[in-house]
Design a protein around this motif. Structure first.
Motif, PDB file in Angstrom:
ATOM      1  N   TYR A 160     -36.067  11.546 -38.004  1.00 46.08           N
ATOM      2  CA  TYR A 160     -36.509  11.244 -36.647  1.00 46.08           C
ATOM      3  C   TYR A 160     -35.361  10.960 -35.687  1.00 46.08           C
ATOM      4  O   TYR A 160     -35.595  10.655 -34.534  1.00 46.08           O
ATOM      5  N   ARG A 161     -34.104  11.037 -36.175  1.00 41.82           N
ATOM      6  CA  ARG A 161     -32.943  10.884 -35.284  1.00 41.82           C
ATOM      7  C   ARG A 161     -32.018  12.081 -35.352  1.00 41.82           C
ATOM      8  O   ARG A 161     -31.455  12.482 -34.353  1.00 41.82           O
ATOM      9  N   ASP A 162     -31.818  12.636 -36.548  1.00 44.62           N
ATOM     10  CA  ASP A 162     -30.910  13.765 -36.724  1.00 44.62           C
ATOM     11  C   ASP A 162     -31.699  15.064 -36.816  1.00 44.62           C
ATOM     12  O   ASP A 162     -32.895  15.057 -37.093  1.00 44.62           O
ATOM     13  N   LEU A 163     -31.024  16.181 -36.624  1.00 46.83           N
ATOM     14  CA  LEU A 163     -31.656  17.486 -36.765  1.00 46.83           C
ATOM     15  C   LEU A 163     -32.210  17.668 -38.176  1.00 46.83           C
ATOM     16  O   LEU A 163     -31.623  17.184 -39.139  1.00 46.83           O
ATOM     17  N   GLY A 164     -33.316  18.383 -38.279  1.00 44.57           N
ATOM     18  CA  GLY A 164     -33.888  18.676 -39.589  1.00 44.57           C
ATOM     19  C   GLY A 164     -35.375  18.355 -39.617  1.00 44.57           C
ATOM     20  O   GLY A 164     -35.965  17.936 -38.629  1.00 44.57           O
ATOM     21  N   ILE A 165     -35.979  18.566 -40.767  1.00 41.74           N
ATOM     22  CA  ILE A 165     -37.413  18.326 -40.946  1.00 41.74           C
ATOM     23  C   ILE A 165     -37.654  16.827 -41.062  1.00 41.74           C
ATOM     24  O   ILE A 165     -36.991  16.142 -41.847  1.00 41.74           O
ATOM     25  N   ASN A 166     -38.633  16.320 -40.320  1.00 47.99           N
ATOM     26  CA  ASN A 166     -38.986  14.901 -40.402  1.00 47.99           C
ATOM     27  C   ASN A 166     -40.079  14.661 -41.433  1.00 47.99           C
ATOM     28  O   ASN A 166     -40.011  13.701 -42.188  1.00 47.99           O
ATOM     29  N   HIS A 167     -41.103  15.491 -41.443  1.00 46.11           N
ATOM     30  CA  HIS A 167     -42.108  15.441 -42.499  1.00 46.11           C
ATOM     31  C   HIS A 167     -42.841  16.774 -42.538  1.00 46.11           C
ATOM     32  O   HIS A 167     -42.747  17.573 -41.616  1.00 46.11           O
ATOM     33  N   ILE A 168     -43.558  16.977 -43.630  1.00 44.86           N
ATOM     34  CA  ILE A 168     -44.331  18.196 -43.836  1.00 44.86           C
ATOM     35  C   ILE A 168     -45.785  17.772 -43.969  1.00 44.86           C
ATOM     36  O   ILE A 168     -46.110  16.872 -44.745  1.00 44.86           O
ATOM     37  N   GLY A 169     -46.677  18.399 -43.199  1.00 46.38           N
ATOM     38  CA  GLY A 169     -48.093  18.043 -43.220  1.00 46.38           C
ATOM     39  C   GLY A 169     -48.898  19.016 -44.059  1.00 46.38           C
ATOM     40  O   GLY A 169     -48.800  20.222 -43.884  1.00 46.38           O
ATOM     41  N   LEU A 170     -49.703  18.478 -44.961  1.00 43.14           N
ATOM     42  CA  LEU A 170     -50.538  19.282 -45.843  1.00 43.14           C
ATOM     43  C   LEU A 170     -51.987  18.831 -45.694  1.00 43.14           C
ATOM     44  O   LEU A 170     -52.292  17.637 -45.805  1.00 43.14           O
ATOM     45  N   VAL A 171     -52.880  19.766 -45.435  1.00 41.82           N
ATOM     46  CA  VAL A 171     -54.302  19.454 -45.288  1.00 41.82           C
ATOM     47  C   VAL A 171     -54.931  19.337 -46.675  1.00 41.82           C
ATOM     48  O   VAL A 171     -54.715  20.193 -47.542  1.00 41.82           O
ATOM     49  N   VAL A 172     -55.692  18.270 -46.869  1.00 41.82           N
ATOM     50  CA  VAL A 172     -56.354  18.011 -48.154  1.00 41.82           C
ATOM     51  C   VAL A 172     -57.841  17.745 -47.918  1.00 41.82           C
ATOM     52  O   VAL A 172     -58.256  17.443 -46.804  1.00 41.82           O
ATOM     53  N   GLU A 173     -58.615  17.859 -48.979  1.00 45.60           N
ATOM     54  CA  GLU A 173     -60.062  17.657 -48.867  1.00 45.60           C
ATOM     55  C   GLU A 173     -60.440  16.184 -48.871  1.00 45.60           C
ATOM     56  O   GLU A 173     -61.361  15.771 -48.169  1.00 45.60           O
ATOM     57  N   ASP A 174     -59.736  15.366 -49.674  1.00 43.17           N
ATOM     58  CA  ASP A 174     -60.103  13.956 -49.813  1.00 43.17           C
ATOM     59  C   ASP A 174     -58.844  13.097 -49.805  1.00 43.17           C
ATOM     60  O   ASP A 174     -58.158  12.967 -50.820  1.00 43.17           O
ATOM     61  N   ILE A 175     -58.540  12.513 -48.660  1.00 45.08           N
ATOM     62  CA  ILE A 175     -57.311  11.729 -48.503  1.00 45.08           C
ATOM     63  C   ILE A 175     -57.299  10.497 -49.406  1.00 45.08           C
ATOM     64  O   ILE A 175     -56.247  10.093 -49.893  1.00 45.08           O
ATOM     65  N   LEU A 176     -58.464   9.899 -49.659  1.00 42.49           N
ATOM     66  CA  LEU A 176     -58.504   8.708 -50.507  1.00 42.49           C
ATOM     67  C   LEU A 176     -58.083   9.027 -51.937  1.00 42.49           C
ATOM     68  O   LEU A 176     -57.381   8.246 -52.573  1.00 42.49           O
ATOM     69  N   GLN A 177     -58.499  10.198 -52.441  1.00 44.61           N
ATOM     70  CA  GLN A 177     -58.081  10.603 -53.788  1.00 44.61           C
ATOM     71  C   GLN A 177     -56.580  10.884 -53.831  1.00 44.61           C
ATOM     72  O   GLN A 177     -55.902  10.486 -54.785  1.00 44.61           O
ATOM     73  N   VAL A 178     -56.060  11.563 -52.814  1.00 43.75           N
ATOM     74  CA  VAL A 178     -54.622  11.856 -52.763  1.00 43.75           C
ATOM     75  C   VAL A 178     -53.838  10.548 -52.742  1.00 43.75           C
ATOM     76  O   VAL A 178     -52.883  10.361 -53.500  1.00 43.75           O
ATOM     77  N   ARG A 179     -54.240   9.651 -51.871  1.00 39.56           N
ATOM     78  CA  ARG A 179     -53.547   8.363 -51.737  1.00 39.56           C
ATOM     79  C   ARG A 179     -53.578   7.591 -53.061  1.00 39.56           C
ATOM     80  O   ARG A 179     -52.563   7.053 -53.508  1.00 39.56           O
ATOM     81  N   ALA A 180     -54.733   7.535 -53.706  1.00 37.83           N
ATOM     82  CA  ALA A 180     -54.855   6.813 -54.985  1.00 37.83           C
ATOM     83  C   ALA A 180     -53.957   7.424 -56.050  1.00 37.83           C
ATOM     84  O   ALA A 180     -53.285   6.689 -56.789  1.00 37.83           O
ATOM     85  N   ARG A 181     -53.937   8.762 -56.147  1.00 43.98           N
ATOM     86  CA  ARG A 181     -53.087   9.416 -57.157  1.00 43.98           C
ATOM     87  C   ARG A 181     -51.612   9.108 -56.920  1.00 43.98           C
ATOM     88  O   ARG A 181     -50.867   8.826 -57.862  1.00 43.98           O
ATOM     89  N   LEU A 182     -51.183   9.179 -55.663  1.00 47.78           N
ATOM     90  CA  LEU A 182     -49.771   8.931 -55.358  1.00 47.78           C
ATOM     91  C   LEU A 182     -49.386   7.472 -55.585  1.00 47.78           C
ATOM     92  O   LEU A 182     -48.322   7.189 -56.141  1.00 47.78           O
ATOM     93  N   LEU A 183     -50.242   6.546 -55.176  1.00 45.05           N
ATOM     94  CA  LEU A 183     -49.961   5.133 -55.423  1.00 45.05           C
ATOM     95  C   LEU A 183     -49.936   4.832 -56.914  1.00 45.05           C
ATOM     96  O   LEU A 183     -49.052   4.111 -57.396  1.00 45.05           O
ATOM     97  N   ASP A 184     -50.905   5.389 -57.660  1.00 46.41           N
ATOM     98  CA  ASP A 184     -50.945   5.184 -59.114  1.00 46.41           C
ATOM     99  C   ASP A 184     -49.693   5.718 -59.794  1.00 46.41           C
ATOM    100  O   ASP A 184     -49.255   5.181 -60.806  1.00 46.41           O
ATOM    101  N   ALA A 185     -49.123   6.784 -59.233  1.00 49.68           N
ATOM    102  CA  ALA A 185     -47.911   7.374 -59.813  1.00 49.68           C
ATOM    103  C   ALA A 185     -46.639   6.663 -59.335  1.00 49.68           C
ATOM    104  O   ALA A 185     -45.536   7.030 -59.739  1.00 49.68           O
TER     105      ALA A 185
END
Length: 138
Positions: A68-93
């Motif tokens: 967010y200050r230097d040149l380059g990619i700040n984040h990559i957005g991916l569309v998912v069907e169920d954000i709660l499942q994605v969030r739970a899997r990532l937190l669990d990992a």
């Protein structure tokens, strides 16, 4: 034909770490192909229609870019069907979540960092109406 983004090419520290992160978040992503060049390894991971091209960094462990200050990619957005499942899997990992404010009436979002510190945004749209999906009034 409607134009769309087919792929993005991202340099990562370790392919296996990024593959594990992406498949934890989105188990439907598969490794389409992997390769070895004389000086680096690479892979394409995603779906039949879109993918992320990952290339392993060459002889460099220090990242001196400030998102967010230097040149380059700040984040990559991916569309998912169920954000709660994605969030739970990532937190669990054990992945770290960014604490950005994500309230919006037509979409749910979560931001996570992979082991290289790359930020990934996961989006669940709550409407099929393009006007609502693309609402930036909030």
């Amino acid at each position: 034909m409607q134009p769309y983004v087919e792929h993005a090419n991202i340099t990562v520290r370790h392919l296996e770490n990024t593959i594990r992160f992406l498949q934890t978040a989105i188990p439907e992503f598969s490794v389409r192909h992997q390769g070895q060049q004389p000086t680096y390894r690479w892979c394409h991971i995603g779906t039949d229609a879109t993918y992320l091209a990952l290339q392993e960094v060459i002889e460099r462990d220090q990242i001196d870019r400030h998102p967010y200050r230097d040149l380059g990619i700040n984040h990559i957005g991916l569309v998912v069907e169920d954000i709660l499942q994605v969030r739970a899997r990532l937190l669990d990992a054990g992945y770290r979540e960014n604490d950005l404010e994500t309230d919006h009436p037509w979409r749910k979002r979560a931001y996570f960092f992979d082991q290289d510190g790359i930020e990934w945004e996961f989006i669940q749209y709550l409407s099929d109406d393009p006007v609502q999906r693309n609402d930036y009034s909030l």
